[in-house]
Design a protein around this motif. Structure first.
Motif, PDB file in Angstrom:
ATOM      1  N   ASN A  95       0.821  -1.215   0.000  1.00 23.10           N
ATOM      2  CA  ASN A  95       0.000   0.000   0.000  1.00 23.10           C
ATOM      3  C   ASN A  95       0.850   1.258   0.000  1.00 23.10           C
ATOM      4  O   ASN A  95       1.753   1.413   0.836  1.00 23.10           O
ATOM      5  CB  ASN A  95      -0.926   0.011   1.212  1.00 23.10           C
TER       6      ASN A  95
ATOM      7  N   THR B 198       1.392   5.523   0.106  1.00 26.56           N
ATOM      8  CA  THR B 198       0.802   6.707   0.737  1.00 26.56           C
ATOM      9  C   THR B 198       0.665   7.875  -0.246  1.00 26.56           C
ATOM     10  O   THR B 198       0.184   8.939   0.143  1.00 26.56           O
ATOM     11  CB  THR B 198       1.657   7.154   1.938  1.00 26.56           C
ATOM     12  N   ARG B 199       1.075   7.693  -1.494  1.00 27.85           N
ATOM     13  CA  ARG B 199       0.911   8.740  -2.513  1.00 27.85           C
ATOM     14  C   ARG B 199      -0.306   8.425  -3.394  1.00 27.85           C
ATOM     15  O   ARG B 199      -0.849   7.319  -3.353  1.00 27.85           O
ATOM     16  CB  ARG B 199       2.178   8.848  -3.367  1.00 27.85           C
ATOM     17  N   ASN B 200      -0.668   9.388  -4.242  1.00 26.03           N
ATOM     18  CA  ASN B 200      -1.875   9.209  -5.064  1.00 26.03           C
ATOM     19  C   ASN B 200      -1.604   9.474  -6.536  1.00 26.03           C
ATOM     20  O   ASN B 200      -2.401  10.123  -7.215  1.00 26.03           O
ATOM     21  CB  ASN B 200      -3.001  10.120  -4.565  1.00 26.03           C
ATOM     22  N   CYS B 201      -0.476   8.984  -7.036  1.00 29.89           N
ATOM     23  CA  CYS B 201      -0.151   9.179  -8.455  1.00 29.89           C
ATOM     24  C   CYS B 201      -1.226   8.552  -9.337  1.00 29.89           C
ATOM     25  O   CYS B 201      -1.633   7.403  -9.113  1.00 29.89           O
ATOM     26  CB  CYS B 201       1.207   8.569  -8.769  1.00 29.89           C
ATOM     27  N   ARG B 202      -1.657   9.280 -10.348  1.00 33.81           N
ATOM     28  CA  ARG B 202      -2.799   8.855 -11.161  1.00 33.81           C
ATOM     29  C   ARG B 202      -2.448   7.838 -12.238  1.00 33.81           C
ATOM     30  O   ARG B 202      -3.335   7.283 -12.882  1.00 33.81           O
ATOM     31  CB  ARG B 202      -3.458  10.072 -11.811  1.00 33.81           C
TER      32      ARG B 202
ATOM     33  N   THR C 258      -1.823  -0.114  -4.927  1.00 35.65           N
ATOM     34  CA  THR C 258      -2.934   0.255  -4.051  1.00 35.65           C
ATOM     35  C   THR C 258      -2.631   1.471  -3.191  1.00 35.65           C
ATOM     36  O   THR C 258      -1.564   1.574  -2.602  1.00 35.65           O
ATOM     37  CB  THR C 258      -3.290  -0.928  -3.128  1.00 35.65           C
ATOM     38  N   LYS C 259      -3.575   2.393  -3.148  1.00 38.21           N
ATOM     39  CA  LYS C 259      -3.504   3.542  -2.246  1.00 38.21           C
ATOM     40  C   LYS C 259      -4.391   3.224  -1.052  1.00 38.21           C
ATOM     41  O   LYS C 259      -5.610   3.284  -1.134  1.00 38.21           O
ATOM     42  CB  LYS C 259      -4.003   4.822  -2.921  1.00 38.21           C
TER      43      LYS C 259
ATOM     44  N   ARG D 224       1.059  13.255 -11.072  1.00 42.10           N
ATOM     45  CA  ARG D 224       1.574  12.876  -9.737  1.00 42.10           C
ATOM     46  C   ARG D 224       1.604  14.100  -8.837  1.00 42.10           C
ATOM     47  O   ARG D 224       2.656  14.664  -8.523  1.00 42.10           O
ATOM     48  CB  ARG D 224       2.941  12.194  -9.847  1.00 42.10           C
TER      49      ARG D 224
ATOM     50  N   THR E  51       1.316  14.803  -5.703  1.00 41.78           N
ATOM     51  CA  THR E  51       1.995  14.895  -4.409  1.00 41.78           C
ATOM     52  C   THR E  51       3.512  14.775  -4.530  1.00 41.78           C
ATOM     53  O   THR E  51       4.216  14.715  -3.521  1.00 41.78           O
ATOM     54  CB  THR E  51       1.467  13.820  -3.433  1.00 41.78           C
TER      55      THR E  51
ATOM     56  N   HIS F 218      -7.626   5.363 -13.911  1.00 43.94           N
ATOM     57  CA  HIS F 218      -6.302   5.961 -13.971  1.00 43.94           C
ATOM     58  C   HIS F 218      -6.199   6.972 -15.120  1.00 43.94           C
ATOM     59  O   HIS F 218      -7.090   7.057 -15.968  1.00 43.94           O
ATOM     60  CB  HIS F 218      -5.242   4.873 -14.149  1.00 43.94           C
TER      61      HIS F 218
END
Length: 295
Positions: free
Chosen positions: A66, A68-72, A77-78, A178, A180, A244
């Motif tokens: 998992n 901790t970032r939210n790259c598209r 898994t986020k 991306r 973050t 995505h």
């Protein structure tokens, strides 16, 4: 290179043909299961997984599944991060020994929840590999550690052979792809590696087909060389799912060749550029080449 954003635009014939790879190898899966290890090959849905597993190799993914970032662009898994497994570094070393690897690539999810971003866990993994498999060459693909110099130094001081940190795309697309991450922070990381230990090879990689312009790719290559980056990989972005970031264009192999020739011209020591090139794909070939050149 430019084009409209379309949902699931048709894959070109050259990409379809290249995706017909060997079946997944059971022995690799057995080793991974036996030591409870993750791979980026599985978690990121790499198109080269069948080929690499059939060759008896894999890219290890440490510190859980998992991120901790939210790259598209990324399939990983986020979700809430998992507890670190203190046995994981030794288990990685044992798996490398059992798989009889000569070169290994270790990467991780981004762990912004940890005080050092997981740098100590990377260092421990390198130490365990060195103890059990002293002849194996080690490549680590690391996150940015939020720009923490001391965290980066932990990894550099563990003395892997290659430190890789991917910039992923051109700076102009960071907010969309991306949000973050910080491009300048990634460049600074690559520069700092050389500052701490100039004998280490540095590496970075990025995707095309996200809507970037050719001149942006050229500027990115100049920026990477400007911080002493030795190796660069360039590959086609493939959309993991409808949730995505969408593929804007499938870049022709001729354009990949053009980027490769330009990167070589401006001083990269090794370049891998092609539709199915990924950061750790045939990574041992690049290191073998660099070792010969350096010697």
């Amino acid at each position: 290179m430019e084009g409209k954003v379309l949902t699931y635009i048709k894959k070109p014939d050259w990409l379809k043909k290249d995706l017909k790879r060997a079946a997944v190898s059971g022995p690799v899966n057995a080793v991974l299961a036996g030591y409870s290890l993750n791979t980026v090959c599985n978690e990121a849905g790499c198109p080269n997984k069948g080929e690499c597993f059939s060759r008896g190799t894999a890219t290890f993914l440490i510190m859980g599944k998992n991120c901790t970032r939210n790259c598209r662009f990324c399939k990983i898994t986020k979700a809430a991060p998992e507890e670190l497994n203190p046995r994981e570094p030794l288990n990685i070393a044992k798996a490398i020994q059992e798989m009889n690897l000569k070169h290994t690539v270790i990467t991780s999810v981004t762990r912004d929840d940890l005080p050092d971003g997981g740098a100590g866990h990377f260092a421990n993994t390198i130490f365990e590999i060195r103890k059990l498999c002293p002849d194996v060459t080690i490549e680590v693909l690391i996150p940015d550690f939020k720009g923490d110099y001391e965290a980066l130094k932990k990894v550099v001081d563990a003395n892997p052979d290659i430190i890789n940190h991917n910039v992923e795309t051109v700076p102009g697309l960071y907010n969309a792809v991306r949000p973050t991450a910080v491009f300048e922070r990634s460049l600074e990381l690559l520069r700092r590696v050389k500052e701490i230990n100039g004998n280490l090879f540095t590496k970075s990689g990025f995707m095309v087909g996200l809507g970037e312009k050719e001149e942006e790719v050229i500027a990115l290559l100049y920026a990477l060389r400007g911080v002493g980056c030795d190796i660069v990989t360039i590959g086609q972005y493939l959309q993991p799912s409808r949730e995505h970031y969408e593929v804007v264009a499938y870049i022709h192999p001729d354009q990949f060749q053009k980027y490769e020739e330009f990167a070589q011209k401006i001083g990269f020591q090794y370049v891998a550029s092609g539709p199915l090139v990924r950061s750790s794909y045939h990574a041992e070939d690049g290191f073998s080449y660099l070792k010969k050149v350096k010697i």
